[in-house]
Design an enzyme around this catalytic site. Structure first.
Site, short mmCIF file in Angstrom:
data_model
loop_
_atom_site.label_atom_id
_atom_site.label_comp_id
_atom_site.label_asym_id
_atom_site.label_seq_id
_atom_site.Cartn_x
_atom_site.Cartn_y
_atom_site.Cartn_z
N SER A 76 18.32 -43.48 -6.33
CA SER A 76 17.12 -42.75 -6.72
C SER A 76 17.38 -41.65 -7.75
O SER A 76 16.44 -41.00 -8.21
CB SER A 76 16.47 -42.11 -5.48
OG SER A 76 17.35 -41.17 -4.89
N GLU A 110 0.82 -1.21 0.00
CA GLU A 110 0.00 0.00 0.00
C GLU A 110 0.86 1.26 0.00
O GLU A 110 0.56 2.24 -0.71
CB GLU A 110 -0.93 0.01 1.23
CG GLU A 110 -1.93 -1.13 1.26
CD GLU A 110 -1.46 -2.32 2.06
OE1 GLU A 110 -2.27 -2.91 2.79
OE2 GLU A 110 -0.26 -2.67 1.96
N SER A 151 17.53 -38.14 14.69
CA SER A 151 17.27 -38.51 16.09
C SER A 151 18.55 -38.74 16.88
O SER A 151 18.67 -38.32 18.04
CB SER A 151 16.40 -39.77 16.16
OG SER A 151 15.12 -39.52 15.64
#
Length: 358
Positions: free
Chosen positions: A168, A52, A222
């Site tokens: 992969s 604005e 972890s």
């Protein structure tokens, strides 16, 4: 032109901040007077002027008596910049049309109330769905206290993401990989697991599209097994969540610039919902996940995933290859995880799906 058309232009401006505005929302503003656009602006990054203010500066005196179209309710609070509702009032704006209400409780309707108190006409809800989608992470963080989690998966047509030996790269084509970097770039943070770090040693940054900001890199680890030489630590600032601290390993990782956060659950793993809450506290709006099937499964099981970004390659890898997510066996089809597919698109030779969890 109609309110709808001007708002379409406003949202197109807002989208220019797709890669940069975090933790702020993506907002555009168009000022219209006597049927002509007299000022435009879009928010680029936190600490810089809001849309604005930029539009008002561009319009100058022509802003008086104009209608302001904004992607989000004008802010009412003092943050790094002054409130936009007051700026619009001071400029003599006569009407404000917003796509949606600001979910930030510091504004949340108060911006509209202040404008109406100054005898400015307000309208909210024009192209609200598009604005909400553009700012889905901001809305998630402000209303749920956690980022919007989008899980990216590249798979064969039979839903396999890696061979049994972990290989992969690459199942999908170069166009799909480039498109994936677009989704990385718009995210505030990219998350992966220790399995991916050890198997692939990814950089996990944005390289295929131009960006001035690199997302925060996050690792779920972890037992603090991240190698200090891992590429994901290059440049520092990587956030590692673990379930138990280890003084020697922590020291080595901190020397590479990593930050360690200990968040254990009852099973000795990282408490994933708490991880999301911590990222939300840090201002993360959109979280992009690129992980292996084990962490993918854990995130889905624990209700952390909002959306799947899946690239399906025209190939088959067979039953011995790894799946998309390690999920428990079902005794009934009624227990299956349901999805709503929102978009399908060909990216090069691969099929891209956007689906949301029900």
């Amino acid at each position: 032109m109609t309110d709808d058309a001007y708002m379409a232009r406003t949202l197109a401006l807002a989208e220019r901040g797709l890669y940069t505005t975090t933790p702020n929302p993506r907002v555009g503003c168009v000022l219209v007077r006597d049927g002509a656009i007299v000022g435009e602006g879009w928010h680029a990054r936190a600490g810089e002027p809001h849309a604005e203010v930029i539009a008002l500066k561009a319009a100058g005196a022509r802003a008086r008596g104009a209608t302001a179209y904004v992607a989000l309710e004008p802010c009412h609070h003092h943050g790094r910049t002054p409130p936009c509702d007051e700026a619009l009032i001071a400029a003599g704006i006569k009407r404000v049309v917003a796509a949606m209400q600001d979910p930030d409780p510091r504004t949340a309707g108060q911006g509209f109330a202040r404008l109406r108190a100054a005898h400015i006409e307000t309208l909210c809800g024009v192209r609200e769905t598009e604005s909400r989608e553009l700012n889905i992470g901001f809305v998630s963080r402000l209303t749920r206290g956690r980022p919007w989690l989008r899980m990216k998966i590249a798979a064969s047509l039979d839903g396999r993401t890696a061979l049994a030996n972990g290989q992969s790269q690459w199942i999908t084509g170069s166009e799909a990989r480039r498109d994936g970097h677009h989704w990385r770039a718009r995210a505030c943070a990219i998350l992966t697991g220790i399995g991916t770090v050890k198997d692939d040693d990814p950089q996990l940054n944005v390289r295929e599209v131009e960006t001035t900001r690199q997302p925060l890199r996050v690792v779920v680890d972890s037992r603090l097994e991240t190698p200090p030489a891992a590429k994901i630590l290059t440049g520092g600032g990587t956030l590692i969540f673990c379930a138990r601290d280890d003084a020697a390993r922590s020291k080595a990782l901190r020397e590479r610039g990593a930050e360690i956060v200990v968040l254990p659950n009852a099973s000795g793993k990282v408490e994933l919902p708490a991880l999301l809450a911590e990222l939300g506290r840090r201002g993360i709006n959109e979280l992009h996940v690129e992980a292996g099937h084990k962490l993918n499964g854990s995130l889905i099981r624990e209700g952390c995933v909002d959306e799947l970004l899946v690239y399906l390659a025209p190939c088959l890898l067979g039953d011995t290859a790894q799946g998309m997510a390690a999920l428990p066996a079902l005794a009934s089809l009624q227990a299956r995880q349901k999805l709503v597919i929102n978009e399908t698109r060909m990216i090069g030779g691969d099929l891209r799906l956007l689906a949301r969890l029900v």
